[in-house]
Motif scaffolding. Structure first.
Motif, PDB file in Angstrom:
ATOM      1  N   VAL A 185      -4.081  24.124 -10.462  1.00  0.00           N
ATOM      2  CA  VAL A 185      -5.258  24.586 -11.230  1.00  0.00           C
ATOM      3  C   VAL A 185      -5.982  25.641 -10.389  1.00  0.00           C
ATOM      4  O   VAL A 185      -6.873  25.329  -9.601  1.00  0.00           O
ATOM      5  CB  VAL A 185      -6.196  23.392 -11.491  1.00  0.00           C
ATOM      6  CG1 VAL A 185      -7.359  23.848 -12.364  1.00  0.00           C
ATOM      7  CG2 VAL A 185      -5.437  22.256 -12.151  1.00  0.00           C
ATOM      8  N   THR A 186      -5.617  26.930 -10.489  1.00  0.00           N
ATOM      9  CA  THR A 186      -6.213  27.925  -9.574  1.00  0.00           C
ATOM     10  C   THR A 186      -7.519  28.484 -10.145  1.00  0.00           C
ATOM     11  O   THR A 186      -8.268  29.129  -9.456  1.00  0.00           O
ATOM     12  CB  THR A 186      -5.261  29.115  -9.462  1.00  0.00           C
ATOM     13  OG1 THR A 186      -5.072  29.573 -10.828  1.00  0.00           O
ATOM     14  CG2 THR A 186      -3.926  28.703  -8.893  1.00  0.00           C
ATOM     15  N   GLY A 187      -7.782  28.312 -11.388  1.00  0.00           N
ATOM     16  CA  GLY A 187      -9.040  28.821 -11.930  1.00  0.00           C
ATOM     17  C   GLY A 187      -8.885  30.241 -12.462  1.00  0.00           C
ATOM     18  O   GLY A 187      -9.726  30.748 -13.177  1.00  0.00           O
ATOM     19  N   HIS A 188      -7.749  30.892 -12.095  1.00  0.00           N
ATOM     20  CA  HIS A 188      -7.615  32.274 -12.582  1.00  0.00           C
ATOM     21  C   HIS A 188      -6.921  32.267 -13.934  1.00  0.00           C
ATOM     22  O   HIS A 188      -5.943  31.554 -14.128  1.00  0.00           O
ATOM     23  CB  HIS A 188      -6.777  33.097 -11.594  1.00  0.00           C
ATOM     24  CG  HIS A 188      -7.461  33.228 -10.269  1.00  0.00           C
ATOM     25  ND1 HIS A 188      -6.770  33.226  -9.078  1.00  0.00           N
ATOM     26  CD2 HIS A 188      -8.772  33.297  -9.960  1.00  0.00           C
ATOM     27  CE1 HIS A 188      -7.637  33.322  -8.070  1.00  0.00           C
ATOM     28  NE2 HIS A 188      -8.853  33.367  -8.577  1.00  0.00           N
ATOM     29  N   ASN A 222       0.831  -1.216   0.000  1.00  0.00           N
ATOM     30  CA  ASN A 222       0.000   0.000   0.000  1.00  0.00           C
ATOM     31  C   ASN A 222       0.861   1.261   0.000  1.00  0.00           C
ATOM     32  O   ASN A 222       0.391   2.319  -0.394  1.00  0.00           O
ATOM     33  CB  ASN A 222      -0.900  -0.011   1.235  1.00  0.00           C
ATOM     34  CG  ASN A 222      -1.895  -1.160   1.117  1.00  0.00           C
ATOM     35  OD1 ASN A 222      -1.882  -1.880   0.117  1.00  0.00           O
ATOM     36  ND2 ASN A 222      -2.708  -1.359   2.139  1.00  0.00           N
ATOM     37  N   LEU A 250      -2.946  21.188  -7.214  1.00  0.00           N
ATOM     38  CA  LEU A 250      -3.049  22.557  -6.694  1.00  0.00           C
ATOM     39  C   LEU A 250      -2.827  23.609  -7.770  1.00  0.00           C
ATOM     40  O   LEU A 250      -3.315  24.732  -7.688  1.00  0.00           O
ATOM     41  CB  LEU A 250      -1.992  22.745  -5.584  1.00  0.00           C
ATOM     42  CG  LEU A 250      -2.259  21.904  -4.318  1.00  0.00           C
ATOM     43  CD1 LEU A 250      -1.163  22.150  -3.292  1.00  0.00           C
ATOM     44  CD2 LEU A 250      -3.626  22.261  -3.768  1.00  0.00           C
ATOM     45  N   TYR A 278      -5.079  34.489 -15.225  1.00  0.00           N
ATOM     46  CA  TYR A 278      -3.722  35.043 -15.300  1.00  0.00           C
ATOM     47  C   TYR A 278      -2.651  34.012 -14.919  1.00  0.00           C
ATOM     48  O   TYR A 278      -1.544  34.030 -15.410  1.00  0.00           O
ATOM     49  CB  TYR A 278      -3.588  36.281 -14.407  1.00  0.00           C
ATOM     50  CG  TYR A 278      -4.059  36.110 -13.000  1.00  0.00           C
ATOM     51  CD1 TYR A 278      -5.317  36.552 -12.615  1.00  0.00           C
ATOM     52  CD2 TYR A 278      -3.249  35.465 -12.056  1.00  0.00           C
ATOM     53  CE1 TYR A 278      -5.756  36.369 -11.317  1.00  0.00           C
ATOM     54  CE2 TYR A 278      -3.692  35.276 -10.770  1.00  0.00           C
ATOM     55  CZ  TYR A 278      -4.956  35.718 -10.395  1.00  0.00           C
ATOM     56  OH  TYR A 278      -5.395  35.543  -9.135  1.00  0.00           O
ATOM     57  N   THR A 279      -3.024  33.080 -14.041  1.00  0.00           N
ATOM     58  CA  THR A 279      -1.971  32.082 -13.733  1.00  0.00           C
ATOM     59  C   THR A 279      -1.637  31.285 -14.994  1.00  0.00           C
ATOM     60  O   THR A 279      -0.494  30.963 -15.250  1.00  0.00           O
ATOM     61  CB  THR A 279      -2.472  31.083 -12.665  1.00  0.00           C
ATOM     62  OG1 THR A 279      -3.855  30.961 -12.803  1.00  0.00           O
ATOM     63  CG2 THR A 279      -2.114  31.537 -11.273  1.00  0.00           C
ATOM     64  N   VAL A 327       9.471  31.479 -22.400  1.00  0.00           N
ATOM     65  CA  VAL A 327      10.848  31.873 -22.020  1.00  0.00           C
ATOM     66  C   VAL A 327      11.727  30.613 -21.961  1.00  0.00           C
ATOM     67  O   VAL A 327      12.819  30.562 -22.560  1.00  0.00           O
ATOM     68  CB  VAL A 327      10.816  32.561 -20.619  1.00  0.00           C
ATOM     69  CG1 VAL A 327      12.235  32.672 -20.068  1.00  0.00           C
ATOM     70  CG2 VAL A 327      10.160  33.921 -20.735  1.00  0.00           C
ATOM     71  N   THR A 347      -1.824  32.342 -18.090  1.00  0.00           N
ATOM     72  CA  THR A 347      -1.002  33.150 -19.014  1.00  0.00           C
ATOM     73  C   THR A 347       0.427  33.210 -18.505  1.00  0.00           C
ATOM     74  O   THR A 347       1.389  33.088 -19.270  1.00  0.00           O
ATOM     75  CB  THR A 347      -1.556  34.592 -19.087  1.00  0.00           C
ATOM     76  OG1 THR A 347      -2.184  34.886 -17.843  1.00  0.00           O
ATOM     77  CG2 THR A 347      -2.551  34.723 -20.211  1.00  0.00           C
ATOM     78  N   LEU A 348       0.542  33.323 -17.180  1.00  0.00           N
ATOM     79  CA  LEU A 348       1.911  33.365 -16.624  1.00  0.00           C
ATOM     80  C   LEU A 348       2.628  32.069 -17.008  1.00  0.00           C
ATOM     81  O   LEU A 348       3.779  32.086 -17.467  1.00  0.00           O
ATOM     82  CB  LEU A 348       1.811  33.455 -15.085  1.00  0.00           C
ATOM     83  CG  LEU A 348       3.184  33.427 -14.370  1.00  0.00           C
ATOM     84  CD1 LEU A 348       3.956  34.704 -14.672  1.00  0.00           C
ATOM     85  CD2 LEU A 348       3.010  33.251 -12.868  1.00  0.00           C
ATOM     86  N   TRP A 395      17.929  28.573 -27.623  1.00  0.00           N
ATOM     87  CA  TRP A 395      19.141  29.397 -27.682  1.00  0.00           C
ATOM     88  C   TRP A 395      20.355  28.547 -27.266  1.00  0.00           C
ATOM     89  O   TRP A 395      21.373  28.465 -27.925  1.00  0.00           O
ATOM     90  CB  TRP A 395      18.937  30.579 -26.719  1.00  0.00           C
ATOM     91  CG  TRP A 395      20.075  31.584 -26.795  1.00  0.00           C
ATOM     92  CD1 TRP A 395      20.906  31.778 -27.850  1.00  0.00           C
ATOM     93  CD2 TRP A 395      20.443  32.499 -25.759  1.00  0.00           C
ATOM     94  NE1 TRP A 395      21.802  32.765 -27.562  1.00  0.00           N
ATOM     95  CE2 TRP A 395      21.543  33.230 -26.288  1.00  0.00           C
ATOM     96  CE3 TRP A 395      19.957  32.770 -24.482  1.00  0.00           C
ATOM     97  CZ2 TRP A 395      22.170  34.234 -25.528  1.00  0.00           C
ATOM     98  CZ3 TRP A 395      20.604  33.758 -23.766  1.00  0.00           C
ATOM     99  CH2 TRP A 395      21.693  34.492 -24.264  1.00  0.00           C
ATOM    100  N   ALA A 447       3.718  32.231 -20.456  1.00  0.00           N
ATOM    101  CA  ALA A 447       4.888  33.120 -20.661  1.00  0.00           C
ATOM    102  C   ALA A 447       6.152  32.376 -20.244  1.00  0.00           C
ATOM    103  O   ALA A 447       7.134  32.294 -20.987  1.00  0.00           O
ATOM    104  CB  ALA A 447       4.702  34.377 -19.814  1.00  0.00           C
ATOM    105  N   LEU A 448       6.091  31.810 -19.035  1.00  0.00           N
ATOM    106  CA  LEU A 448       7.315  31.129 -18.549  1.00  0.00           C
ATOM    107  C   LEU A 448       7.704  30.011 -19.519  1.00  0.00           C
ATOM    108  O   LEU A 448       8.882  29.803 -19.837  1.00  0.00           O
ATOM    109  CB  LEU A 448       7.038  30.565 -17.142  1.00  0.00           C
ATOM    110  CG  LEU A 448       6.908  31.633 -16.040  1.00  0.00           C
ATOM    111  CD1 LEU A 448       6.579  31.006 -14.696  1.00  0.00           C
ATOM    112  CD2 LEU A 448       8.188  32.459 -15.967  1.00  0.00           C
ATOM    113  N   ILE A 491      15.043  29.890 -24.162  1.00  0.00           N
ATOM    114  CA  ILE A 491      16.390  29.614 -23.612  1.00  0.00           C
ATOM    115  C   ILE A 491      16.884  28.282 -24.163  1.00  0.00           C
ATOM    116  O   ILE A 491      18.028  28.157 -24.630  1.00  0.00           O
ATOM    117  CB  ILE A 491      16.316  29.587 -22.064  1.00  0.00           C
ATOM    118  CG1 ILE A 491      16.016  31.013 -21.543  1.00  0.00           C
ATOM    119  CG2 ILE A 491      17.594  29.044 -21.457  1.00  0.00           C
ATOM    120  CD1 ILE A 491      15.672  31.061 -20.054  1.00  0.00           C
TER     121      ILE A 491
END
Lengths: 106, 504, 639, 162
Positions: free
Chosen positions: C612-615, C595, C610, C617-618, C628, C620-621, C635, C624-625, C632
């Motif tokens: 999955v905050t529902g917002h 077990n 956790l 903007y998280t 990036v 989109t952040l 590159w 973005a990351l 990198i």
């Protein structure tokens, strides 16, 4: 004449500002505005590249501008829809702030 | 007429239960008894088929018989449904036929969703028939999975949860654990099969057929190091199903939760699938690998024997005791296989058959006791002999067979395993003999505690075994005694089968 | 002679018939089982006759090089493991071996079994499971006879186990009584532990010789093919099995408890037949024991002597009549083992038969006493000779014979043992054996006088003597206990003494050690006089003697604490260990190893949820990351 | 001379953008957006893409800003005097700068120096629009149609709810 790289830097700067706007702003309308900024940044980059290419052959630098036109049309359609959604959102939840919309929470 | 029966026998053997289960899906109604009668009909046919197949197996000729190959996927993969039975799989096919028929007969007590129960049961037995009757590695794995997966639903839906005070064993837990273990095991097996295929494809003779691979391994295609790291994959992969020591916990929990017929098939036949797999794939294709890994397997087998016997001694639930005793008896099978000795492996195969019958009989009786008293706790049950004399007699025979009383099949099998083991690994063999003596302790404790003594008033109104249970139990007892007294007909077939294992 | 295998088959056939059709047969099938054993007895005489006029020339007979006795061997193949001729394949046979030892055993077993079955017709009358009793009885007789006839170790082991199971069923016959259930379980498990030794011994021999047949094994020992290590090891292991069955010292605890079974059972199994299986095994495998420098025989002698001495002392103090007889059986078995250990082959067999007849007689007498008085404690009995004259006479014949009073069978056989011990073992053995003989005379006398002499208590004044069906077997056995001793002398005509009939190596002439005989007679008579005075006349107060040896007495009374030690071992070691293993299995192997990973994956899943905050903007952040990171990565790869 | 114009226009664009992103008042943000978009039209002029500059001013300046203002009005965003950023803004800033950090070197390292912008005639654009780019043109019109119908349906206030 102004080199291509400057235009690219300008578009990069504008794009980053738009991105910050999307991520940081609370009101949905402002987010839509920031998206517009990002789209324009892309356009600048596109057209700069197109017009800096030597005019070789038939489609010389027309394609760049034409694609830009299509981007603009899509942007327009997008704004229309986005605002319709925002209206709907406002009507249901009587708020436009993105913080308070989290139905999809875990 | 009979030789074209041979052609189609094995295909029929697999298709009859499969078709039966499919047809049953379209039968009307859930509560009706028709599905039970239809299931008996289908199980009857497959029993007759398995009997015909066993008795028409010509043990003088030996080797694979009833050979029939149906092309499935030509080209590089070269997978085809190659059917065939040899000395080892013939008795096991017979065992499956008998246990299936017995299991279906006594499933009279299933009340809700009878139809779906039999659909799954027949699908499971089709898988088992398939695994024993196929000569192709891919299809062996295909039927191996088909035989294992219905167990989840069978235990999950029709099982029973018991609260043991300190811990709770729900049927969902039992079913989930069983399936996770077996699937994990089959992953290892799958990796092994693919490794074999890839290794064989070096000289563009890649095939999934057993005989093809066997020839390759003889011609030295699989070198020593390859065999040494691939064999444990099969040993552990199939060993999980055979109740190998560290991976055995699913079996007792599975038994506690499973309904009677499923327990019968599970302990009676399913655990033999694992051991059969080790022999058919491990030993046939990777003889050097088997050679190097045998000391590990035999010591694990001995641990199985002693561990199962000792932990069965202090269990209080009937099914737990029998569950742990199957772990112990499967230990004998594993030891027998590990001796790589003519008599030892023969003993292992005989033990598979005899243990299958014994445990199926025991579960049948425990099922009938549970059906009447709704408890399996031996501290509460006592003095059943006065109320259920026939049950007690059958249980006594099964118990004595499992502790290796001469004159019953258990003794012959254990004796041969000991003989084989004595020749190869003496100290472990002595430990196993002590294990056999330990078995006597918990069997007699069980018999004395639950069946003997005066019945307290709670069990005053118990009825004895129903005619159905009596006939099935009687048949099992008769077979056990027959094998015990005169094992020659069975041994002739097994000897020929064991003979073909390279390295024995 | 070849039909000797018919003897066990009669009884094997009778058992299932009684079980299945018992209800419909008159007397629930009891007469069928008696018929079967009687048939066996008759066939025994035919076998004896045909053996007498057989010689080395007759089919299947030869004078065996080891024992020197004419023995005939007939065998048929049973089944073979592994294709014949393939490397490592073994072919297993059924077979019977007839030689004087077997004939002696056959005679003893069939006769005593017949007597006991007739006796139990009356004794068990009215028991609800009357038919089942006789079925198991004939199954027991059959398996005992197979054991005696077997010519290979495998068949011997098969019969050995069957005898064990029958004794389990018979001891636990009245399984309503918890004591009987426990005794039966104890008997089976203790003998089963002995059987482990037997099986390992057999397999060791097989590993070295390659076949299970005894004759090949003895041949291998004689020709030196079997190495000394294997011979001694397997002999000791076989003796381990014999100790289990014949209740020698560490394994004797089950025999006194086996008295829970019906008395005829004790008479048959725990006096005359089953317990001698161990002695028979040692006798049968004698070449193994005395090969090389006969180390095993020394062990046999020592174990035999300690058992005899210890059991005799316990018999002296126990109060339950059947327990006294049980301990006396253990003591006499010890004597038989001792005599075998002292190369007294003929003496052992002679004592075995003499003891078999007299002990069966004693048990049947005890049975008739118990049958009418319903209690076993000797304290309750006294002066029964007035109300039960026949039982008294018969019981005293048996007691006197085992006590060693001259003329009776027991005396001659014990004397033979003394002679054998005197010839081959040192002085210590002789002294202790004489002391044991004294003790056995003492406790036999004590038992006899306590039960049948002294004043008659009123509560058992109504007691009636044994009915006819019980009286005849007792009488017949009584005659045998009386007359059996005389077969040792070499009578005129062809038969010249038991020594010439059953022997090992060379025929032994009967010779009488005058001084030894005289000493043993004196001891026996003195012991009986003392017992008479102490128990019948009550002139010597027992309390005085008791107080003097109080320390020793307490130890003996608690049977040298064997039971307590075993119980402690079982409770503390075995059950605790098995509970620990079961707990280990459930707690560690199941809850942690199985077990554990399941819980870890579940927790890991929760943690992942956790993000999955529902917002918006998280997300989109995250995008973005991601870009990036991708940038990198590209590159770094491109540079 | 071109440099001077470019600097001016670039500054205006960046300023407008920052205005949209940082201003506290929604309406100011909308106006800042207008400024930025017009400045972008200027950039197109610097690149001699006159037609595009025209289109930019026409569509963005004329249509999109107006719709945005409508949205601001309808959702009464202006009632809230101060709109602040959500609690994630420092992280957002860092991510944005990181992206900048990745893009700028990318452009700087492999820049194609010494190229000159030159103009493109209107006729060329018109001609290629209806020849090589005819299909995308039709699709674009379809996209617009679908978007507008969708917007109408979504935003339509159903019966009895407002």
């Amino acid at each position: 004449m102004v080199d291509l790289v400057w235009f690219q830097l300008l578009s990069a700067a504008l794009f980053v500002i738009g991105l910050y706007g999307v991520m940081a702003r609370r009101s949905a309308v402002l987010i839509v505005m920031s998206i517009e900024l990002m789209l324009n940044a892309v356009n600048i980059n596109l057209i700069a590249a197109a017009s800096h290419m030597e005019g070789t052959g038939s489609f010389a630098n027309f394609d760049g501008q034409l694609i830009a036109i299509f981007i603009i049309t899509v942007a327009a359609a997008e704004v229309g829809l986005a605002l319709a959604i925002i209206l709907r959102m406002f009507r249901n939840r009587s708020t436009v702030n993105v913080d308070e919309i989290d139905l999809m929470k875990w | 007429m009979m030789n074209d029966f041979d052609q189609v026998a094995l295909l029929l053997l697999i298709l009859v239960p499969l078709a039966g289960s499919l047809m049953m899906m379209f039968m009307p109604g859930d509560q009706s008894k028709e599905s039970w009668y239809f299931a008996i009909f289908v199980a009857g046919i497959s029993l007759i088929l398995s009997l015909l197949v066993f008795f028409r197996y010509d043990y003088d000729a030996g080797g694979f018989q009833f050979i029939r190959t149906y092309e499935w996927l030509p080209g590089p993969l070269d997978i085809n449904l190659a059917l065939g039975i040899d000395g080892i799989s013939a008795p096991l096919v017979l065992l499956n036929g008998v246990v299936l028929f017995g299991g279906v007969l006594i499933s009279q007590t299933i009340t809700h969703r009878i139809r779906d129960f039999f659909v799954l049961l027949l699908a499971l037995s089709a898988g088992v028939f398939g695994t024993f009757a196929v000569r192709d590695l891919f299809f062996l794995f295909f039927f191996y999975e088909l035989a294992v997966l219905p167990m989840y639903l069978l235990i999950g839906v029709w099982g029973s949860s018991t609260d043991f005070g300190t811990f709770l064993r729900t049927k969902e837990y039992g079913a989930m654990k069983l399936i996770l273990f077996l699937v994990a095991g089959s992953i290892l097996v799958w990796i092994g099969i693919l490794a074999l295929y890839v290794e064989a494809s070096d000289n563009s003779a890649a095939t999934f057929s057993l005989q093809g691979l066997a020839q390759l391994s003889e011609s030295g295609q699989f070198d020593e190091t390859f065999q040494t790291w691939v064999f444990p994959l099969f040993m552990v992969g199939f060993g999980v199903l055979a109740g190998l020591w560290p991976f055995h916990t699913w079996s007792p929990d599975g038994h506690v939760a499973a309904p009677t017929a499923v327990s019968m098939l599970h302990a009676g036949v399913l655990m033999k699938l694992g051991a059969y797999g080790i022999i058919r794939v491990g030993m046939f294709l990777l003889p050097e690998g088997a050679e190097n890994w045998m000391p590990v397997l035999i010591s694990l087998g001995t641990v199985n024997v002693l561990y199962g016997a000792v932990s069965a001694m202090s269990q209080n639930d009937l099914k737990y005791i029998i569950g742990y005793s199957s772990v112990s008896h499967m230990g004998y099978v594993l030891m027998g296989i590990a001796t790589l000795d003519n008599v030892g492996v023969g003993g292992a195969v005989l033990q598979m058959v005899s243990h299958g019958l014994m445990t199926a009989l025991m579960f049948l009786l425990v099922g009938s006791v549970y059906h009447r008293t709704h408890t399996r706790d031996i501290t509460v049950l006592n003095g059943l002999a006065s109320r259920m004399p026939v049950n007690t007699f059958f249980f006594a025979i099964a118990g004595l067979a499992s502790l290796g009383l001469p004159g019953l099949s258990g003794f012959i099998a254990e004796f041969m395993v000991f003989t084989g083991a004595f020749r190869t690994y003496l100290p472990l063999a002595i430990l196993a003999v002590i294990g056999a003596a330990l078995t006597a302790v918990y069997i007699l404790r069980l018999l004395a505690r639950t069946f003997m003594g005066e019945a307290d008033e709670r069990w005053a109104d118990l009825t004895d075994a129903s005619p159905m249970e009596m006939s099935v139990g009687g048949a099992f007892v008769a077979i056990i005694i027959f094998i015990g007294v005169w094992p020659a007909p069975l041994m002739r077939v097994i000897n020929v089968g064991v003979q073909t294992i390279p390295g024995v | 002679m070849q039909w000797a295998w018919l003897i066990p088959v009669f009884c094997f056939a009778a058992a299932p018939v009684i079980v299945i059709f018992g209800k419909f047969l008159p007397t629930k099938g009891a007469f069928l089982s008696i018929l079967a054993i009687a048939g066996g007895f008759v066939v025994f005489w035919f076998v004896f006759g045909s053996w007498l006029d057989a010689d080395a020339a007759t089919k299947g007979c030869f004078t065996s090089a080891n024992t020197g006795m004419l023995s005939c061997d007939y065998e048929r193949s049973w089944f073979n493991a592994g294709v014949i001729g393939a490397v490592g394949s073994v072919s297993l046979h059924w077979g019977i071996l007839i030689d004087p030892l077997t004939i002696a055993m056959l005679g003893l077993v069939t006769f005593v079994a017949l007597m006991v079955q007739i006796y139990s017709m009356a004794y068990m009358m009215g028991d609800p499971r009357f038919g089942w009793y006789f079925a198991v009885h004939s199954l027991f007789a059959a398996s005992m006879l197979t054991l005696v006839l077997a010519d290979n170790f495998l068949l011997l082991y098969v019969a050995w186990e069957l005898v064990g199971i029958c004794s389990y069923l018979l001891i636990g016959f009245w399984h309503e009584r918890p004591a009987a259930r426990e005794a039966a379980k104890k008997a089976f498990i203790v003998t089963r532990i002995g059987d482990v030794g037997l099986l390992v011994g057999i397999l060791l021999i097989w590993r070295d010789v390659g076949s299970f047949s005894m004759l090949d094994a003895f041949e291998a020992v004689r020709t030196g093919a079997m190495s000394e290590g294997v011979a001694t090891a397997s002999a000791i292991l076989l003796f381990l099995g014999a100790m289990g069955k014949s209740a020698q010292v560490p394994f004797h605890v089950w025999l006194p408890d086996a008295m829970e079974g019906p008395t005829p059972v004790s008479a048959l199994i725990h006096a005359a037949t089953m317990v001698i299986a161990g002695v028979y095994l040692v006798a049968r495998a004698f070449p193994l024991f005395e090969a090389y420098d006969a180390v095993p025989l020394l062990i046999v002698a020592i174990v035999g002597l300690t058992t005899a001495l210890m059991a005799a002392t316990i018999a002296l103090v126990s109060t339950d009549l059947k327990r006294i007889l049980a301990y006396s059986t253990i003591s006499h078995l010890g004597l038989m083992m001792l005599s075998l250990g002292a190369f007294g082959y003929t003496a052992a067999i002679f004592h075995l038969m003499a003891h078999g007849f007299s002990k069966a007689l004693l048990f049947l007498g005890a049975g008739s006493v118990l049958h009418s008085t319903e209690f076993q404690e000797t304290g309750e009995m006294g002066g029964l000779r007035k109300v039960m004259p026949l039982t008294a006479i018969v019981f005293s014949i048996g007691a006197l014979s085992l006590g060693g009073i001259p003329v009776l069978a027991g005396f001659w056989s014990k004397d033979e043992i003394l002679v054998a011990v005197n010839d081959n073992r040192n002085a210590a053995f002789i002294i202790l054996t004489l002391f044991t003989a004294l003790l056995s005379a003492l406790y036999m006398g004590r038992a006899m006088f306590l039960v049948f002499f002294g004043e008659l208590k009123d509560q058992n004044s109504h007691v009636h003597d044994a009915p006819l069906a019980m009286a005849i077997p007792m009488a017949l056995l009584g005659v045998l206990a009386l007359g059996f001793g005389f077969i040792t002398f070499n009578w005129p005509g062809s038969f010249n003494g038991l020594g010439d009939f059953v022997f090992f190596g060379h025929a032994e002439e009967f010779h009488f050690e005058v001084w030894l005989g005289a000493v043993s007679i004196v001891l026996a008579v003195a012991a009986f006089m003392f017992a008479y005075l102490a128990y019948a006349k009550r002139s010597i107060s027992m309390e005085a003697t008791r107080s003097r040896f109080s320390g020793v007495l307490k130890v003996i009374e608690n049977k040298y604490y064997f039971d307590e030690v075993y119980q402690w071992v079982v409770d503390k070691v075995v059950l605790v260990f098995s509970r620990a293993v079961a707990f280990f299995d459930r707690a560690i192997v199941n809850d942690i190893i199985v077990n554990g990973p399941a819980d870890i994956t579940r927790k890991f899943g929760i943690a992942l949820r956790l993000h999955v905050t529902g917002h918006v903007y998280t997300y989109t952040l995250a995008m973005a990351l991601g870009t990036v990171g991708l940038g990198i990565f590209v590159w770094v790869r491109s540079v | 001379m071109a440099w001077f114009v470019f600097i001016l226009v670039a500054a205006l664009t960046i300023g407008g953008g920052l205005g949209v992103v940082l201003s506290r008042n929604v309406v100011h943000a909308a106006l800042a957006l207008l400024v930025s978009l017009i400045a972008v039209a200027g950039v197109y002029l610097v690149l001699f893409a006159e037609f595009l500059a025209l289109v930019q001013v026409l569509i963005y300046g004329g249509a999109i800003i107006i719709v945005l203002l409508f949205a601001v009005m309808l959702t009464r965003s202006s009632d809230y005097p101060r709109i602040s950023d959500n609690k994630q803004w420092p992280l957002a800033a860092v991510a944005a700068l990181a992206l900048l950090g990745v893009l700028v070197p990318a452009f700087v390292i492999n820049n194609v120096a010494g190229t000159q912008a030159q103009n493109a005639s209107f006729t060329g654009i018109g001609e290629s629009l209806f020849t090589t780019w005819a299909v995308p043109f039709e699709i674009a019109s379809l996209v617009l149609l679908v978007a507008l119908i969708g917007a109408i349906i979504i935003a339509r206030s159903g019966p009895g709810e407002n």
